[in-house]
Design a protein around this motif. Structure first.
Motif, PDB file in Angstrom:
ATOM      1  N   UNK A 295      -1.543 -19.651   6.296  1.00 22.22           N
ATOM      2  CA  UNK A 295      -0.726 -18.530   6.722  1.00 22.22           C
ATOM      3  C   UNK A 295      -1.498 -17.609   7.645  1.00 22.22           C
ATOM      4  N   UNK A 296      -1.055 -16.360   7.728  1.00 28.28           N
ATOM      5  CA  UNK A 296      -1.694 -15.398   8.618  1.00 28.28           C
ATOM      6  C   UNK A 296      -2.175 -14.203   7.797  1.00 28.28           C
ATOM      7  N   UNK A 297      -3.498 -13.868   7.878  1.00 33.87           N
ATOM      8  CA  UNK A 297      -4.009 -12.739   7.104  1.00 33.87           C
ATOM      9  C   UNK A 297      -3.642 -11.405   7.743  1.00 33.87           C
ATOM     10  N   UNK A 298      -3.123 -10.492   6.919  1.00 43.17           N
ATOM     11  CA  UNK A 298      -2.848  -9.133   7.353  1.00 43.17           C
ATOM     12  C   UNK A 298      -3.681  -8.175   6.511  1.00 43.17           C
ATOM     13  N   UNK A 299      -4.026  -7.039   7.101  1.00 47.29           N
ATOM     14  CA  UNK A 299      -4.766  -6.020   6.382  1.00 47.29           C
ATOM     15  C   UNK A 299      -3.855  -4.805   6.270  1.00 47.29           C
ATOM     16  N   UNK A 300      -3.495  -4.465   5.032  1.00 48.95           N
ATOM     17  CA  UNK A 300      -2.556  -3.375   4.803  1.00 48.95           C
ATOM     18  C   UNK A 300      -3.160  -2.371   3.828  1.00 48.95           C
ATOM     19  N   UNK A 301      -2.817  -1.099   4.019  1.00 54.87           N
ATOM     20  CA  UNK A 301      -3.220  -0.066   3.077  1.00 54.87           C
ATOM     21  C   UNK A 301      -2.019   0.285   2.199  1.00 54.87           C
ATOM     22  N   UNK A 302      -2.214   0.186   0.893  1.00 52.92           N
ATOM     23  CA  UNK A 302      -1.187   0.540  -0.071  1.00 52.92           C
ATOM     24  C   UNK A 302      -1.648   1.806  -0.783  1.00 52.92           C
ATOM     25  N   UNK A 303      -0.977   2.924  -0.501  1.00 52.62           N
ATOM     26  CA  UNK A 303      -1.402   4.221  -1.036  1.00 52.62           C
ATOM     27  C   UNK A 303      -2.875   4.474  -0.734  1.00 52.62           C
ATOM     28  N   UNK A 304      -3.316   4.104   0.476  1.00 55.83           N
ATOM     29  CA  UNK A 304      -4.675   4.367   0.923  1.00 55.83           C
ATOM     30  C   UNK A 304      -5.688   3.310   0.570  1.00 55.83           C
ATOM     31  N   UNK A 305      -5.310   2.342  -0.258  1.00 57.15           N
ATOM     32  CA  UNK A 305      -6.242   1.288  -0.677  1.00 57.15           C
ATOM     33  C   UNK A 305      -6.042   0.060   0.201  1.00 57.15           C
ATOM     34  N   UNK A 306      -7.096  -0.374   0.894  1.00 57.62           N
ATOM     35  CA  UNK A 306      -6.982  -1.506   1.802  1.00 57.62           C
ATOM     36  C   UNK A 306      -6.923  -2.809   1.023  1.00 57.62           C
ATOM     37  N   UNK A 307      -5.973  -3.661   1.368  1.00 56.95           N
ATOM     38  CA  UNK A 307      -5.839  -4.974   0.753  1.00 56.95           C
ATOM     39  C   UNK A 307      -5.683  -6.007   1.856  1.00 56.95           C
ATOM     40  N   UNK A 308      -6.167  -7.215   1.610  1.00 60.65           N
ATOM     41  CA  UNK A 308      -5.946  -8.334   2.520  1.00 60.65           C
ATOM     42  C   UNK A 308      -4.877  -9.227   1.911  1.00 60.65           C
ATOM     43  N   UNK A 309      -3.821  -9.510   2.655  1.00 59.87           N
ATOM     44  CA  UNK A 309      -2.746 -10.364   2.154  1.00 59.87           C
ATOM     45  C   UNK A 309      -2.567 -11.533   3.113  1.00 59.87           C
ATOM     46  N   UNK A 310      -2.157 -12.650   2.561  1.00 56.88           N
ATOM     47  CA  UNK A 310      -1.915 -13.842   3.359  1.00 56.88           C
ATOM     48  C   UNK A 310      -0.418 -14.090   3.411  1.00 56.88           C
TER      49      UNK A 310
END
Length: 612
Positions: free
Chosen positions: A495-510
């Motif tokens: 897939x494609x990795x995205x970097x998102x902040x959830x309530x200020x916490x950075x997470x890497x999602x595929x």
């Protein structure tokens, strides 16, 4: 005579692992390594831990090449690595032939000091790695994995240290990975080790709870010989004390400290700028985590709990999960919460809470742990817990690796078929077959000029086509979450990795798209009767579902099979643990809605059983 206190710099391995998700590329580490080599450190910890996996999986770098390059620019200071005993730098026990070859190649490629630990402090899981490192003429730190429990007394740690001394280690190392070693206990433990073991003592302490500097000072007073520090701009929080601070304090107390602070200050300025480059991963809270002194749950483990509870609409059960961790840990003989036992205990605690009953669903790893396949627990497991988890199955008493068949020859053949080019590549494949194979394929493409190193691509607020949101709020079950799109990585097969902040916490999602349209196209929505997976909801007594989101790793039945209540139907991997899913009733399998490799959610029917 003034006592000299030696410093090991851990900035380039554990420092970046603790603060920057281990994502710093070799090219950014080398200038720092070259300068630190001239600063007078006893050793530089530059390899091991998570760096090996991350190099292959995310950075598309050869970890062996990283080691050789650091050795080239830092030839004067001994290079050190963290080794997980029989687990090496992976997540399972590897057979002795793989362990022996790995340690030999690590020594040949530049490692001078091996810091070897086992999550259970079972020295049987450390003896082969220690033996081979000593045969190669290298320095070995035998590690005490520190934790707090009724059985983890000063006497307990001294007993483990005696066993390590008998194996020939050069130094006893205290590893406080959670930052929970108090100044009082640090003093008592170090003094007792110095009095009874008669070996140099080394202290590694995280600053998570803001106690490490105090603990280091008291350890020095008790006779400790080596302490671990970071360069200041990559220190503190979930990392380690700053070298500059500890050097100043210890010199003021009259100890001899032979590190060059002018050089360290140069490195600090350089690494300050490097840290900005990796700001996407710089997500640690900017204050101490004092709660860790109570629950002892590492930060990464707590993040997993929160994510899993949110997915199960059960975030209100977080306090209950924290309490259940303590109960499960007691049930299992008080294992330290460090990889892999932190995942074993944490996942089972989560399941116990979500399932509304203790050990109604038991992970494969917990069963293996109780059987003794991870080693000897620090305290005996209660008979009633053993019976509940594995029934009357026999518990092994031998060293777990004695049950493993040699793998190196078979692995060598497979590795070269997968694209390996050296004995070091073979070892990478032995430890992480699928990850290494993907790296070999990328390397081939890169050498042909058909691929680039992975890079984080910042999203622009302006889109060439119609606009799409890059910052928004999501409300789910009454809970609101603030989402920011931080960046996107290069696509991979999964897939494609995205970097998102959830309530200020950075997470890497595929993200692996199932249906796509161009921005601006009319979207009439999916039919009301369908779901993303196409599976029905689990509503009937014979509908089988997963207790938490995960991946199907094994399917045991097919349509037409007759099953009994309690039979294993499939295995779902969640939070790095394998969960056996059992038949809720006697009957015939009439529908199977999944295959191996499928992602599943808790409310879906995976298998339908018709009562007989």
């Amino acid at each position: 005579m003034t006592k000299k206190i030696n410093f090991t710099d851990v900035t380039l391995r554990d420092g970046q692992q603790s603060l920057l998700a281990t994502r710093v590329r070799t090219e950014d580490l080398l200038p720092a390594a070259e300068k630190l080599d001239k600063a007078g450190f006893w050793s530089l910890e530059v390899w091991g831990g998570a760096t090996f996996d991350v190099c292959l999986r995310y950075l598309k770098e050869d970890p062996w090449e990283r080691l050789r390059k650091i050795k080239e620019v830092a030839p004067n200071t001994p290079l050190e690595m963290l080794l997980r005993g029989q687990n090496l730098v992976g997540y399972r026990h590897y057979p002795d032939d793989v362990v022996e070859e790995f340690v030999k190649k690590a020594a040949d490629n530049g490692i001078d000091v091996f810091r070897i630990f086992d999550a259970l402090n079972d020295v049987r899981n450390m003896e082969v790695a220690i033996s081979v490192a000593k045969e190669k003429g290298k320095t070995v730190k035998g590690v005490l994995s520190y934790t707090i429990s009724p059985v983890h007394t000063i006497e307990y740690y001294v007993n483990v240290a005696k066993q390590l001394k008998d194996l020939g280690v050069d130094i006893i190392s205290i590893k406080d990975q959670a930052g929970i070693l108090s100044p009082k206990v640090a003093y008592e433990l170090v003094k007792t080790l110095k009095d009874e073991i008669k070996l140099p003592v080394h202290l590694h302490a995280q600053t998570t709870a803001a106690m490490a500097e105090m603990s280091c000072l008291k350890a020095v007073e008790a006779g400790v010989d080596i302490i671990d520090t970071d360069v200041s701009t990559w220190s503190w929080l979930t990392a380690h004390p700053a070298a500059e601070t500890m050097a100043y304090v210890l010199k003021e107390f009259g100890y001899q400290v032979d590190i060059d602070l002018n050089i360290i200050e140069e490195v600090a300025e350089y690494l300050k700028e490097v840290r900005k480059k990796y700001k996407k991963y710089d997500t640690a809270e900017k204050w101490p985590d004092s709660e860790v002194l109570i629950h002892q749950i590492p930060g990464g483990m707590m993040s997993n709990f929160i994510a899993q509870l949110k997915e199960n609409d059960a975030l209100d059960k977080l306090d209950e999960v924290k309490k259940e961790v303590a109960r499960v840990r007691e049930d299992l003989g008080y294992p330290p919460l460090v990889t892999p036992t932190s995942q074993i205990v944490g996942t089972q605690a989560l399941l116990n809470v979500l399932q509304g009953g203790r050990y109604k669903v038991v992970t494969k790893e917990v069963k293996d742990y109780v059987k003794g396949l991870y080693g000897r627990p620090p305290a005996p497991i209660k008979p009633e817990i053993i019976g509940k988890i594995i029934g009357d199955e026999e518990i092994i008493q031998v060293r777990p690796a004695d049950l493993l068949e040699p793998e190196l020859d078979k692995c060598t053949k497979e590795a070269y078929e997968a694209g390996a080019k050296s004995p070091e590549d073979v070892l990478s494949y032995c430890l992480f077959p699928s990850v290494a194979k993907e790296f070999f394929e990328w390397r081939e493409a890169y050498e042909r000029g058909e691929a680039l190193p992975p890079q984080i691509e910042e999203l622009s607020e302006k889109q060439e086509c119609d606009t799409a949101p890059i910052e928004f709020n999501v409300t789910l079950h009454g809970e609101q979450y603030h989402i920011q799109i931080a960046g996107v990585g290069n696509p991979i097969e999964e897939g494609k990795p995205y970097f998102i902040r959830i309530d200020g916490r950075l997470e890497e999602v595929l993200v692996k798209p199932i249906r796509e349209i161009k921005v601006g196209e009319t979207f009439e929505g999916l039919p009301e009767t369908s779901t993303i997976t196409g599976r029905p909801k689990a509503v009937d007594v014979g509908d089988v579902s997963s207790p938490m989101p995960g991946t199907v790793v094994s399917l045991k039945v097919g349509i037409g099979d007759m099953v009994k209540k309690g039979d294993v139907l499939l295995v779902v991997e969640a939070m790095k643990m394998e969960n056996e899913i059992h038949a809720p009733i006697d009957g015939e399998v009439v529908e199977v809605y999944v295959k191996e490799g499928d992602k599943v959610n808790p409310d879906e029917c995976l298998i339908k059983i018709m009562p007989q």
